[in-house]
Design a protein around this motif. Structure first.
Motif, PDB file in Angstrom:
ATOM      1  N   HIS A 183     -54.849  76.885 120.742  1.00  0.00           N
ATOM      2  CA  HIS A 183     -55.214  76.448 122.090  1.00  0.00           C
ATOM      3  C   HIS A 183     -55.842  77.566 122.931  1.00  0.00           C
ATOM      4  CE1 HIS A 183     -53.371  72.435 122.020  1.00  0.00           C
ATOM      5  NE2 HIS A 183     -52.480  72.972 121.211  1.00  0.00           N
ATOM      6  N   TRP A 238     -42.726  63.792 118.778  1.00  0.00           N
ATOM      7  CA  TRP A 238     -42.665  64.784 119.840  1.00  0.00           C
ATOM      8  C   TRP A 238     -41.362  64.610 120.619  1.00  0.00           C
ATOM      9  CZ3 TRP A 238     -45.707  68.894 120.679  1.00  0.00           C
ATOM     10  CH2 TRP A 238     -46.900  68.949 119.961  1.00  0.00           C
ATOM     11  N   GLN A 265     -38.914  66.227 124.051  1.00  0.00           N
ATOM     12  CA  GLN A 265     -39.002  66.942 125.336  1.00  0.00           C
ATOM     13  C   GLN A 265     -40.465  67.065 125.743  1.00  0.00           C
ATOM     14  OE1 GLN A 265     -36.940  70.512 124.169  1.00  0.00           O
ATOM     15  NE2 GLN A 265     -34.963  69.680 124.773  1.00  0.00           N
ATOM     16  N   GLU A 266     -41.103  65.912 125.912  1.00  0.00           N
ATOM     17  CA  GLU A 266     -42.559  65.855 126.011  1.00  0.00           C
ATOM     18  C   GLU A 266     -43.132  66.267 127.356  1.00  0.00           C
ATOM     19  OE1 GLU A 266     -44.507  62.627 123.596  1.00  0.00           O
ATOM     20  OE2 GLU A 266     -42.506  61.762 123.805  1.00  0.00           O
ATOM     21  N   TRP A 267     -42.326  66.377 128.403  1.00  0.00           N
ATOM     22  CA  TRP A 267     -42.892  66.765 129.688  1.00  0.00           C
ATOM     23  C   TRP A 267     -41.878  67.517 130.534  1.00  0.00           C
ATOM     24  CZ3 TRP A 267     -42.032  61.531 128.592  1.00  0.00           C
ATOM     25  CH2 TRP A 267     -40.962  60.951 129.266  1.00  0.00           C
ATOM     26  N   GLU A 268     -42.421  68.240 131.502  1.00  0.00           N
ATOM     27  CA  GLU A 268     -41.617  68.907 132.527  1.00  0.00           C
ATOM     28  C   GLU A 268     -42.001  68.314 133.877  1.00  0.00           C
ATOM     29  OE1 GLU A 268     -42.649  72.996 132.226  1.00  0.00           O
ATOM     30  OE2 GLU A 268     -41.391  73.367 130.470  1.00  0.00           O
ATOM     31  N   HIS A 277     -42.220  68.817 137.941  1.00  0.00           N
ATOM     32  CA  HIS A 277     -42.309  69.890 138.932  1.00  0.00           C
ATOM     33  C   HIS A 277     -42.636  69.308 140.303  1.00  0.00           C
ATOM     34  CE1 HIS A 277     -42.318  73.032 135.820  1.00  0.00           C
ATOM     35  NE2 HIS A 277     -43.105  72.222 135.130  1.00  0.00           N
ATOM     36  N   TRP A 328     -45.918  67.769 133.654  1.00  0.00           N
ATOM     37  CA  TRP A 328     -46.737  68.638 132.804  1.00  0.00           C
ATOM     38  C   TRP A 328     -46.350  68.385 131.357  1.00  0.00           C
ATOM     39  CZ3 TRP A 328     -50.870  71.289 134.203  1.00  0.00           C
ATOM     40  CH2 TRP A 328     -51.386  72.246 133.331  1.00  0.00           C
ATOM     41  N   LEU A 329     -47.335  68.016 130.526  1.00  0.00           N
ATOM     42  CA  LEU A 329     -47.044  67.754 129.118  1.00  0.00           C
ATOM     43  C   LEU A 329     -46.723  69.051 128.386  1.00  0.00           C
ATOM     44  CD1 LEU A 329     -49.729  65.075 128.197  1.00  0.00           C
ATOM     45  CD2 LEU A 329     -47.256  64.757 128.327  1.00  0.00           C
ATOM     46  N   VAL A 330     -45.611  69.071 127.716  1.00  0.00           N
ATOM     47  CA  VAL A 330     -45.196  70.237 126.921  1.00  0.00           C
ATOM     48  C   VAL A 330     -44.686  69.702 125.584  1.00  0.00           C
ATOM     49  CG1 VAL A 330     -44.762  71.829 128.813  1.00  0.00           C
ATOM     50  CG2 VAL A 330     -42.968  70.245 128.141  1.00  0.00           C
ATOM     51  N   GLY A 331     -43.428  69.911 125.295  1.00  0.00           N
ATOM     52  CA  GLY A 331     -42.798  69.335 124.113  1.00  0.00           C
ATOM     53  C   GLY A 331     -43.010  70.121 122.848  1.00  0.00           C
ATOM     54  N   SER A 332     -42.295  69.707 121.825  1.00  0.00           N
ATOM     55  CA  SER A 332     -42.420  70.313 120.511  1.00  0.00           C
ATOM     56  C   SER A 332     -42.379  69.216 119.464  1.00  0.00           C
ATOM     57  CB  SER A 332     -41.300  71.332 120.272  1.00  0.00           C
ATOM     58  OG  SER A 332     -40.035  70.720 120.416  1.00  0.00           O
TER      59      SER A 332
END
Length: 197
Positions: free
Chosen positions: A76, A130, A132-135, A137, A147-151
């Motif tokens: 990325h 996926w 824990q796909e988002w945070e 805020h 906010w898209l995150v995740g693993s």
């Protein structure tokens, strides 16, 4: 639209599939021999192919009966080095043009984030999901934003056959994907054993 001797470049905004529709029906002077999506920043292995704009380009081309390939690099970073991909892209494109692709089948090609590749593996899409796909805020103007995150969690009984693990091991992973997602085996089971009438 930019034209130079031997080169025509088309650019438009909108969803990736809409761009292909517009190009094929409004700008391209003849039917394309091949449609390429990418190179994408970040991989499109496993279930990522379903969410991908890059693969949206490819799926649309495939649905129009045009050989189509998506290329993605598992990196990325704005400084990502795409140079190692070049000879592999050339070889894969040459093979696709020479041998063709089955009707309704496109290719999803993912490159590892390494300067040297271990080789090429033709493999299936990995199974996983996926988590824990988002945070969430607080937004400076009130409310919240996400906010898209995740693993990605691999849930595959045979990972050696799948794209994501091979990509992680340094291989270029090529996955043939069919547009028809029908589960024919289960369709037959339903027809024969489900009490639906």
């Amino acid at each position: 639209v930019k034209s130079e001797p031997g080169l025509v470049v088309y650019s438009c905004t909108g969803t990736p599939s809409d761009c292909i529709k517009l190009a094929c029906h409004g700008y391209v002077p003849r039917r394309p021999d091949l449609i390429i999506g990418g190179i994408n920043h970040g991989d499109n292995s496993a279930v990522n192919a379903h969410y991908s704009g890059t693969m949206g380009v490819v799926f649309e081309g495939c649905m129009k009966g045009i050989p189509s390939i998506g290329f993605s690099l598992d990196n990325h970073s704005p400084e990502a080095d795409f140079e190692p991909c070049a000879p592999y892209i050339l070889r894969i494109v040459e093979q696709a043009l020479e041998r063709g692709l089955p009707d309704g089948t496109c290719l999803n090609v993912n490159f590892p984030a390494t300067p040297i590749y271990e080789g090429i593996k033709v493999c299936r899409m990995a199974r996983g999901e996926w988590t824990q796909e988002w945070e969430e805020h607080p937004h400076p103007r009130g409310g919240n934003y996400f906010w898209l995150v995740g693993s990605f969690c691999l849930r595959d009984e045979h990972p050696n056959e799948a794209d994501r693990p091979n990509l992680t091991e340094g291989y270029v992973a090529i996955t043939p994907i069919q547009i028809d997602m029908t589960d024919y085996s289960f369709m037959k089971t339903m027809q024969e054993s489900w009490e639906l009438s």
